[in-house]
Design a protein around this motif. Structure first.
Motif, PDB file in Angstrom:
ATOM      1  N   ARG A  51       0.821  -1.209   0.000  1.00 30.03           N
ATOM      2  CA  ARG A  51       0.000   0.000   0.000  1.00 30.03           C
ATOM      3  C   ARG A  51       0.858   1.263   0.000  1.00 30.03           C
ATOM      4  O   ARG A  51       0.368   2.346  -0.313  1.00 30.03           O
ATOM      5  CB  ARG A  51      -0.943  -0.010   1.197  1.00 30.03           C
ATOM      6  CG  ARG A  51      -1.986  -1.129   1.163  1.00 30.03           C
ATOM      7  CD  ARG A  51      -2.696  -1.304   2.490  1.00 30.03           C
ATOM      8  NE  ARG A  51      -1.761  -1.723   3.548  1.00 30.03           N
ATOM      9  CZ  ARG A  51      -2.138  -2.050   4.777  1.00 30.03           C
ATOM     10  NH1 ARG A  51      -3.425  -2.019   5.106  1.00 30.03           N
ATOM     11  NH2 ARG A  51      -1.234  -2.422   5.669  1.00 30.03           N
ATOM     12  N   TRP A  54       3.639   3.039  -3.985  1.00 32.06           N
ATOM     13  CA  TRP A  54       3.585   4.219  -4.859  1.00 32.06           C
ATOM     14  C   TRP A  54       4.373   5.384  -4.281  1.00 32.06           C
ATOM     15  O   TRP A  54       4.993   6.164  -5.026  1.00 32.06           O
ATOM     16  CB  TRP A  54       2.121   4.637  -5.089  1.00 32.06           C
ATOM     17  CG  TRP A  54       1.429   5.104  -3.833  1.00 32.06           C
ATOM     18  CD1 TRP A  54       0.702   4.336  -2.978  1.00 32.06           C
ATOM     19  CD2 TRP A  54       1.453   6.415  -3.273  1.00 32.06           C
ATOM     20  NE1 TRP A  54       0.256   5.088  -1.919  1.00 32.06           N
ATOM     21  CE2 TRP A  54       0.700   6.379  -2.074  1.00 32.06           C
ATOM     22  CE3 TRP A  54       2.022   7.618  -3.668  1.00 32.06           C
ATOM     23  CZ2 TRP A  54       0.512   7.498  -1.273  1.00 32.06           C
ATOM     24  CZ3 TRP A  54       1.841   8.746  -2.870  1.00 32.06           C
ATOM     25  CH2 TRP A  54       1.095   8.671  -1.681  1.00 32.06           C
ATOM     26  N   SER A  72       2.517   2.195 -10.258  1.00 34.00           N
ATOM     27  CA  SER A  72       2.682   1.397  -9.045  1.00 34.00           C
ATOM     28  C   SER A  72       1.344   0.985  -8.442  1.00 34.00           C
ATOM     29  O   SER A  72       1.139  -0.189  -8.107  1.00 34.00           O
ATOM     30  CB  SER A  72       3.498   2.184  -8.015  1.00 34.00           C
ATOM     31  OG  SER A  72       3.695   1.429  -6.847  1.00 34.00           O
ATOM     32  N   VAL A  73       0.415   1.932  -8.281  1.00 33.67           N
ATOM     33  CA  VAL A  73      -0.877   1.554  -7.703  1.00 33.67           C
ATOM     34  C   VAL A  73      -1.619   0.593  -8.621  1.00 33.67           C
ATOM     35  O   VAL A  73      -2.329  -0.308  -8.158  1.00 33.67           O
ATOM     36  CB  VAL A  73      -1.760   2.787  -7.366  1.00 33.67           C
ATOM     37  CG1 VAL A  73      -1.145   3.603  -6.254  1.00 33.67           C
ATOM     38  CG2 VAL A  73      -2.020   3.656  -8.591  1.00 33.67           C
ATOM     39  N   GLU A  77      -2.878  -3.017  -7.381  1.00 34.49           N
ATOM     40  CA  GLU A  77      -4.303  -3.324  -7.560  1.00 34.49           C
ATOM     41  C   GLU A  77      -4.503  -4.543  -8.449  1.00 34.49           C
ATOM     42  O   GLU A  77      -5.417  -5.346  -8.224  1.00 34.49           O
ATOM     43  CB  GLU A  77      -5.024  -2.103  -8.134  1.00 34.49           C
ATOM     44  CG  GLU A  77      -5.161  -0.972  -7.116  1.00 34.49           C
ATOM     45  CD  GLU A  77      -5.448   0.379  -7.749  1.00 34.49           C
ATOM     46  OE1 GLU A  77      -5.625   1.351  -6.995  1.00 34.49           O
ATOM     47  OE2 GLU A  77      -5.475   0.471  -8.997  1.00 34.49           O
ATOM     48  N   TYR A 238      -1.421   9.342  -3.931  1.00 35.92           N
ATOM     49  CA  TYR A 238      -2.361   8.356  -4.465  1.00 35.92           C
ATOM     50  C   TYR A 238      -2.771   7.451  -3.308  1.00 35.92           C
ATOM     51  O   TYR A 238      -2.275   7.571  -2.187  1.00 35.92           O
ATOM     52  CB  TYR A 238      -1.711   7.518  -5.575  1.00 35.92           C
ATOM     53  CG  TYR A 238      -1.611   8.234  -6.905  1.00 35.92           C
ATOM     54  CD1 TYR A 238      -2.435   7.893  -7.971  1.00 35.92           C
ATOM     55  CD2 TYR A 238      -0.688   9.260  -7.097  1.00 35.92           C
ATOM     56  CE1 TYR A 238      -2.349   8.543  -9.187  1.00 35.92           C
ATOM     57  CE2 TYR A 238      -0.590   9.921  -8.310  1.00 35.92           C
ATOM     58  CZ  TYR A 238      -1.429   9.563  -9.354  1.00 35.92           C
ATOM     59  OH  TYR A 238      -1.346  10.209 -10.553  1.00 35.92           O
ATOM     60  N   VAL A 240      -3.970   3.081  -2.878  1.00 37.11           N
ATOM     61  CA  VAL A 240      -4.394   1.821  -3.483  1.00 37.11           C
ATOM     62  C   VAL A 240      -5.908   1.697  -3.310  1.00 37.11           C
ATOM     63  O   VAL A 240      -6.434   1.799  -2.203  1.00 37.11           O
ATOM     64  CB  VAL A 240      -3.677   0.627  -2.824  1.00 37.11           C
ATOM     65  CG1 VAL A 240      -4.287  -0.684  -3.288  1.00 37.11           C
ATOM     66  CG2 VAL A 240      -2.189   0.669  -3.146  1.00 37.11           C
ATOM     67  N   THR A 515     -12.805   6.078  -3.527  1.00 40.24           N
ATOM     68  CA  THR A 515     -11.971   4.950  -3.120  1.00 40.24           C
ATOM     69  C   THR A 515     -12.810   3.687  -2.947  1.00 40.24           C
ATOM     70  O   THR A 515     -14.001   3.748  -2.654  1.00 40.24           O
ATOM     71  CB  THR A 515     -11.238   5.220  -1.786  1.00 40.24           C
ATOM     72  OG1 THR A 515     -12.199   5.494  -0.765  1.00 40.24           O
ATOM     73  CG2 THR A 515     -10.276   6.366  -1.920  1.00 40.24           C
TER      74      THR A 515
END
Length: 631
Positions: A51, A54, A72-73, A77, A238, A240, A515
C-alpha cells in the motif's frame, strides 16, 4: 544504500554518456549509450507494505513522479484484485493528461528548443518581420481538429501569443544584453556557430526564444490539478483502491469543492490554449523547414520496431494481467509495430494483451552489457516478475574509475538493463504510440474508432499535408519524433478536458465515491500474488511489476521508457533506440556534434548528455561535454 538516480532530465542533471564513431564523411558507424548512475530503488522496495509502494517508487524521478505512482498503484491493484471507482479513474486520467501536457511543453521549450534555435540568431532578427511571422503561423499551423468538447464559452483566459513589433523588440533587447554580457549560463557550451542554426530564418529564432521565456512562467500553472487532487506537486498522493481526495459539490469546506474544481478547469484550458496557440504552430514551422532542408534522419529503431501499452481506461476496471486494462481503452495502442518505414501496408502488427504480459518469451530483460549479473544457472533474459537487480560494476575499457576514456562495448558498459519484446528491442514514446494507432487505423484494426484515435489519425494527415511527404517518411525521423510529442500534447489537452467533463457529470448524479477499501487490509489478500501496472507515460511505455508474498513486496521491477530507449545493445537483438538513432544521424562537424545531442534529446530522455567522439580509425577527436562548468 545505493545512490538512486533514475531519469534525471537533460541539461539540468543526469548521467548519460554516449560514444559514437564517425567516418570522414560524417556517417556514424558505431554508437554506444551508457547510463552511468545506478538505480537501486527496486531493492529498497523489498519487504515494503504494498500500500506504500507508490510513495516510495515515485521518488525514482522528480519530473515524471505521478507516472511512477500511477503505474505502481495499478500494479498493486492488479495483484490484489482491486477495482477502482469511476471518479478515481477519471481523476487519475486527468492527472496523467495534465502531466503529459506540462511535460511536453517543458521538453520542447526548455530542454530541446535551443538545439533548434539560437539566441545569437534571435539578436539579429527583425522585430517587425517576427510579428508578421507570428500572425502567419497562427493562421497556417493551428491544426483545427474535431474534438468531443465543443464548449468554448468558459470565462477563462485564452493565452494567445503577442504579435507586435514592440513586444519582440523588447525580447530582443533582453537577449542582446545577455549575449553581450557573455553570461549564457548553462547554455555557454552550446555550438552556436553550427550550420544547422542557419536552416531557420532569424525571425523564427526570435519568436521561439520569446516563447521559451513565456513558458517559464506559464508551464507551472498547468500542473495545479496535481495539487488539487494529489495534495502537492511533485510527488502527489495516491492510494491503493482509488484517490485520497474527498469531493463534494455542495459542501464548501470539503477538500475538493466547486471552487477547487474551477481551478482544475482553468488549468486544463490553459494547457489547451498553450499547445494550440504556441506549441503546435512553433513546432510545425520549425519541422517544415527541417524536412524541406532534407533533415529526415535520426529515426533509427523507429523504422524497424515500436511498442506501446495503450492509454486511458474509459471506466474503472479490474486487473491488467487478466486483460481488464485493455478492454475499454480510449487509445488502443497496445501493440508492437514492425517495419513501419516500409509503408503502412507492409507493416506488421502484434497485439499486447494480458496473456502476452505473462509470457516469459514476450517480456524480459537481459544484462549482457549492463553492470548487473544473473545467477549462473538462470536464463539469459528474465521476465520482470522473476527479475534480479544485483550490481556488478566492471569499470571502463580504458581510463580510471573517475575519469573514463572509453567504455567496453564488447563487455558491460551501462547501468541500464536491456528490455526485450519477443527477444527484440523496441523504441517507445509518443512517436511509437502514433505509429501504432496510425497503422492499426489504416489497416482496419480499430473497430468503432474512438474520438481520440480519430484525432491522432487526423493530426498525422494534417502534418503530412504540410510537409508534403508520406507518414512513413517523416514520422520515423528525429523531426517526426519531436513532432509526435507535440501532437501528443495537443491530444492530451483534449483528453484532459474530456475526463474533466465526465468527472463533473458523474459527480452531478450524486456519485462522489473516490476509493474502494474492500481489500484494504492484508487479511483479505492472497498469500502470494503478482501484478503489473501499465501506463503510456510522456516518454513512452512504462511498466511496474510486483510480486507480493505474506503481505509484503517480495520483488519489484520497473521497466521505464528510458530503459527501453537508452538500453545497451544485445549481441543477438542488436542496438537500442538511442544507439540506432545516433547511427542514423549524419554529423557535419565531429567536434561540434549538435546533431547527436539533438537526436538524443528528441527522445525527451531523463538524462543529461555528454558525447565522446572518434574518427573512423578509432582516434579520439575531442571529448565534448554539454556542461560548461565541467572541466
Amino acid at each position: 544504500m545505493p545512490r538512486v538516480v533514475v531519469d534525471p532530465i537533460t541539461r539540468i542533471e543526469g548521467h548519460l554518456r554516449v560514444e559514437v564513431t564517425v567516418d570522414d564523411g560524417g556517417t556514424v558507424t558505431d554508437a554506444l549509450s551508457s547510463g552511468t548512475a545506478w538505480r537501486g530503488l527496486e531493492l529498497i522496495m523489498k519487504d515494503r507494505d504494498p500500500r506504500d509502494a507508490w510513495a516510495y517508487i515515485q521518488r525514482i524521478c522528480g519530473v515524471c513522479t505521478t507516472a511512477h505512482a500511477l503505474a505502481s498503484v495499478r500494479a498493486v491493484e492488479d495483484a490484489l484484485g482491486i477495482s477502482i471507482p469511476k471518479n478515481a479513474n477519471y481523476i487519475r486520467n486527468i492527472m496523467a493528461a495534465t502531466l503529459t501536457v506540462q511535460d511536453h511543453i517543458i521538453h520542447f521549450y526548455h530542454l530541446h528548443a535551443l538545439d533548434w534555435v539560437s539566441p545569437l540568431k534571435a539578436a539579429e532578427a527583425d522585430p517587425v518581420a517576427t510579428a508578421n511571422l507570428q500572425t502567419s503561423l497562427l493562421n497556417a499551423y493551428r491544426l483545427p481538429l474535431k474534438v468531443p468538447t465543443e464548449i468554448e464559452t468558459q470565462a477563462y483566459h485564452h493565452d494567445f501569443p503577442a504579435a507586435t513589433p514592440q513586444y519582440f523588440q523588447g525580447i530582443q533587447e533582453r537577449v542582446k544584453a545577455i549575449v553581450a554580457s557573455g553570461q549564457l549560463g548553462i547554455f555557454a557550451a552550446q555550438w552556436w556557430d553550427h550550420p544547422d542554426y542557419n536552416i531557420l530564418p532569424n525571425e523564427v529564432h526570435l519568436l521561439a526564444v520569446a516563447h521559451y521565456l513565456e513558458m517559464l512562467d506559464k508551464q507551472r500553472e498547468i500542473i495545479t490539478p496535481h495539487v488539487i487532487f494529489g495534495g502537492k506537486n511533485p510527488h502527489p498522493h495516491y492510494v491503493v483502491g482509488g484517490m485520497p481526495c474527498a469531493i463534494s459539490l455542495t459542501d464548501g469546506n470539503a477538500p475538493i469543492n466547486t471552487a477547487r474544481l474551477a481551478i482544475v478547469d482553468r488549468a486544463i484550458n490553459m494547457g489547451r490554449s498553450l499547445v494550440n496557440n504556441y506549441y503546435i504552430p512553433d513546432l510545425i514551422a520549425i519541422g517544415n523547414l527541417y524536412v524541406k532542408a532534407g533533415k529526415v534522419d535520426g529515426g533509427g529503431l523507429a523504422k524497424t520496431r515500436v511498442l506501446s501499452f495503450g492509454s486511458y481506461p474509459l471506466d474503472g476496471y479490474q486487473g491488467t494481467s487478466n486483460g481488464g486494462y485493455f478492454n475499454n481503452l480510449l487509445i488502443r495502442s497496445n501493440a508492437v509495430v514492425e517495419d513501419f518505414a516500409k509503408g503502412v501496408g507492409n507493416a506488421i502488427v502484434y497485439d499486447i494483451n494480458g496473456e502476452t504480459l505473462k509470457r516469459e518469451d514476450r517480456f524480459a530483460e537481459g544484462v549482457q552489457h549492463a553492470w548487473y549479473e544473473y545467477p549462473t544457472n538462470s536464463p539469459e533474459d528474465l521476465h520482470p516478475w522473476k527479475g534480479i537487480t544485483k550490481d556488478k560494476f566492471t569499470g571502463p575499457k580504458t581510463g580510471t574509475p573517475t575519469m573514463w576514456e572509453t567504455l567496453n562495448e564488447h563487455g558491460k558498459y551501462s547501468w541500464l538493463k536491456t528490455p526485450k519484446w519477443n527477444g527484440k528491442l523496441c523504441e517507445v514514446g509518443p512517436l511509437a504510440k502514433y505509429i501504432v494507432i496510425y497503422t492499426k487505423a489504416q489497416r482496419g484494426l480499430l473497430p468503432n474508432i474512438t474520438w481520440a484515435e480519430q484525432m491522432m489519425v487526423d493530426q498525422i494527415n494534417a502534418v503530412t499535408g504540410v510537409l508534403g511527404v508520406a507518414p512513413e517518411v517523416w514520422m520515423p525521423t528525429m523531426v517526426g519524433r519531436t513532432a509526435c510529442r507535440a501532437l501528443d500534447c495537443q491530444l492530451n489537452g483534449e483528453i484532459n478536458r474530456y475526463f474533466y467533463d465526465l468527472l463533473i457529470a458523474n459527480l452531478k448524479t450524486g456519485d462522489t465515491q473516490v476509493t474502494n477499501d474492500e481489500k484494504w487490509y492484508p487479511e483479505s489478500w492472497p498469500k502470494e500474488c503478482m501484478g503489473v501496472g501499465l501506463y503510456d507515460a510522456p516518454r513512452g511505455a512504462l511498466s511496474h511489476w510486483t510480486v507480493i508474498k505474506d503481505g509484503k513486496i517480495d520483488n519489484y521491477q520497473c521497466i521505464v521508457p528510458t530503459t527501453w530507449n537508452a538500453c545497451p545493445r544485445d549481441n543477438k537483438a542488436g542496438y537500442g533506440a538511442y544507439e540506432r538513432a545516433m547511427m542514423d544521424t549524419h554529423v557535419q562537424i565531429p567536434d561540434k556534434p549538435l546533431e547527436i545531442a539533438k537526436v538524443i534529446r528528441s527522445f525527451d530522455p531523463c538524462m543529461a548528455c555528454a558525447t565522446h567522439m572518434f574518427n573512423a580509425k578509432g582516434e579520439e577527436i575531442q571529448l565534448v561535454s554539454t556542461d560548461p562548468y565541467r572541466r
